[in-house]
Design a protein around this motif. Structure first.
Motif, PDB file in Angstrom:
ATOM      1  N   PRO A  90      43.094  25.862 -14.012  1.00 32.30           N
ATOM      2  CA  PRO A  90      43.231  25.060 -15.239  1.00 32.30           C
ATOM      3  C   PRO A  90      41.985  24.297 -15.633  1.00 32.30           C
ATOM      4  N   MET A  91      40.989  24.219 -14.735  1.00 29.92           N
ATOM      5  CA  MET A  91      39.778  23.484 -15.071  1.00 29.92           C
ATOM      6  C   MET A  91      38.706  24.366 -15.715  1.00 29.92           C
ATOM      7  N   GLN A  96      41.114  24.929 -20.278  1.00 28.24           N
ATOM      8  CA  GLN A  96      41.216  23.534 -20.724  1.00 28.24           C
ATOM      9  C   GLN A  96      41.439  23.471 -22.235  1.00 28.24           C
ATOM     10  N   ALA A 100      44.888  22.291 -24.318  1.00 30.80           N
ATOM     11  CA  ALA A 100      44.800  21.208 -25.304  1.00 30.80           C
ATOM     12  C   ALA A 100      45.418  21.589 -26.650  1.00 30.80           C
ATOM     13  N   LYS A 263      49.308  19.244 -20.119  1.00 32.34           N
ATOM     14  CA  LYS A 263      47.919  19.507 -19.711  1.00 32.34           C
ATOM     15  C   LYS A 263      47.627  18.775 -18.401  1.00 32.34           C
ATOM     16  N   LYS A 264      48.011  17.511 -18.319  1.00 36.10           N
ATOM     17  CA  LYS A 264      47.781  16.730 -17.091  1.00 36.10           C
ATOM     18  C   LYS A 264      48.602  17.283 -15.929  1.00 36.10           C
ATOM     19  N   GLU A 267      46.951  20.359 -14.602  1.00 33.98           N
ATOM     20  CA  GLU A 267      45.724  19.985 -13.872  1.00 33.98           C
ATOM     21  C   GLU A 267      46.058  19.444 -12.484  1.00 33.98           C
ATOM     22  N   ARG A 270      46.600  22.190  -9.844  1.00 35.09           N
ATOM     23  CA  ARG A 270      45.523  23.194  -9.817  1.00 35.09           C
ATOM     24  C   ARG A 270      45.535  24.026  -8.546  1.00 35.09           C
TER      25      ARG A 270
END
Length: 310
Positions: A90-91, A96, A100, A263-264, A267, A270
């Motif tokens: 996800p990074m 990303q 978003a 999204k968070k 992350e 991950r």
């Protein structure tokens, strides 16, 4: 350690009445599937915990043969579809950016029937800036994380809302038809299929996309399609208005807040997502009989590069 349910008593009772579920049957199914997996050389790399087996059991109404077929098929498809199930970090900048956009947004609350509600927004991104494969990867990663904490949906089911606001002809033409066909095949092969699929805030382009999609779904799924257009009151009859986002006239958190939340969440998971990519691979070289390739499953897709629309 034995599987321990986190379901409320009411949902446990529903599982007992509708699925014939009890603790003894759960443990028996877990043991049988574990023994079966050991006997499948092509599935030796698969890592599926007791919770995952129970999710399959509920989605297949505790039919052992159906479970075996679904488990084999699901992991075979995940191996055959790198467009969706590889590069799960996800990074990565492209992931990303895709996260978003907020293309796939499960709601935190359940509807009046206890069902999970998922909003999909096919028009939320710039089709010239984003690859549809990256959007789908982000969507499937969110789905993977959602399932981790959502035991209830495998008993009560789920509902999908397609919010078509912003959907344009460019979204349609920039997405390879082969990608849509593979996506629909995967969704219809999953152990848990949506109770209804609801289309809202539709426009003139939608009908063309809808006609294309309708050719790719089976009759059972066609019966579950609902087109509400701009009639939100029609949607509220299907899904409790109170749990819907403010953007849809509900009392729930906004689409923007949902996007930030997921999204968070992705992350934070991950490490799990990177590991799950590697733990879900079928070793086709060890499959008894003939190995299965993407071409075997989906046919020759080379001619379906882009959808031509007059």
């Amino acid at each position: 350690m034995a599987f321990q349910t986190k379901l409320s008593e009411a949902i446990q009772l529903k599982a007992k009445c509708e699925l014939g579920e009890d603790e003894d049957r759960q443990q028996q199914v877990i043991q049988i599937i574990r023994q079966w997996l050991v006997q499948q050389p092509h599935l030796h790399q698969i890592r599926i915990d007791d919770y995952g087996i129970v999710c399959f059991a509920r989605g297949c109404k505790y039919s052992l043969e159906k479970m075996k077929n679904k488990i084999d098929l699901m992991f075979t498809l995940r191996t055959a579809l790198p467009e969706f199930f590889s590069g799960w970090d996800p990074m990565k900048p492209e992931i990303q950016a895709a996260l978003a956009c907020g293309s796939f947004l499960p709601l935190p609350d359940y509807d009046q029937h206890g069902r999970k509600v998922i909003i999909i927004r096919p028009g939320c991104y710039d089709p010239y800036r984003f690859k549809p494969e990256d959007i789908e990867k982000a969507n499937f990663m969110i789905s993977e994380v959602m399932v981790l904490d959502d035991e209830q949906m495998f008993v009560t089911g789920m509902v999908i809302i397609y919010d078509c606001q912003g959907y344009t002809l460019n979204h349609l033409t920039q997405r390879p038809l082969s990608l849509t066909k593979k996506h629909m095949y995967y969704l219809q092969s999953a152990p848990l299929s949506p109770k209804t699929i609801n289309f809202i805030r539709t426009n003139s382009v939608f009908q063309t996309a809808y006609n294309v999609m309708s050719t790719m779904v089976n009759e059972k799924m066609k019966q579950r399609l609902r087109v509400h257009g701009s009639n939100m009151e029609s949607l509220y009859k299907e899904v409790d208005q109170k749990i819907l986002p403010k953007d849809f006239g509900g009392d729930g958190i906004s689409l923007e807040e949902l996007t930030d939340y997921w999204k968070k969440k992705v992350e934070e998971k991950r490490e799990f997502l990177i590991e799950s990519e590697n733990n879900c691979r079928v070793d086709e070289s060890r499959r008894p009989g003939k190995a299965k390739t993407a071409q075997d499953i989906f046919g020759i897709e080379g001619s379906f590069r882009k959808l031509n629309v007059d």
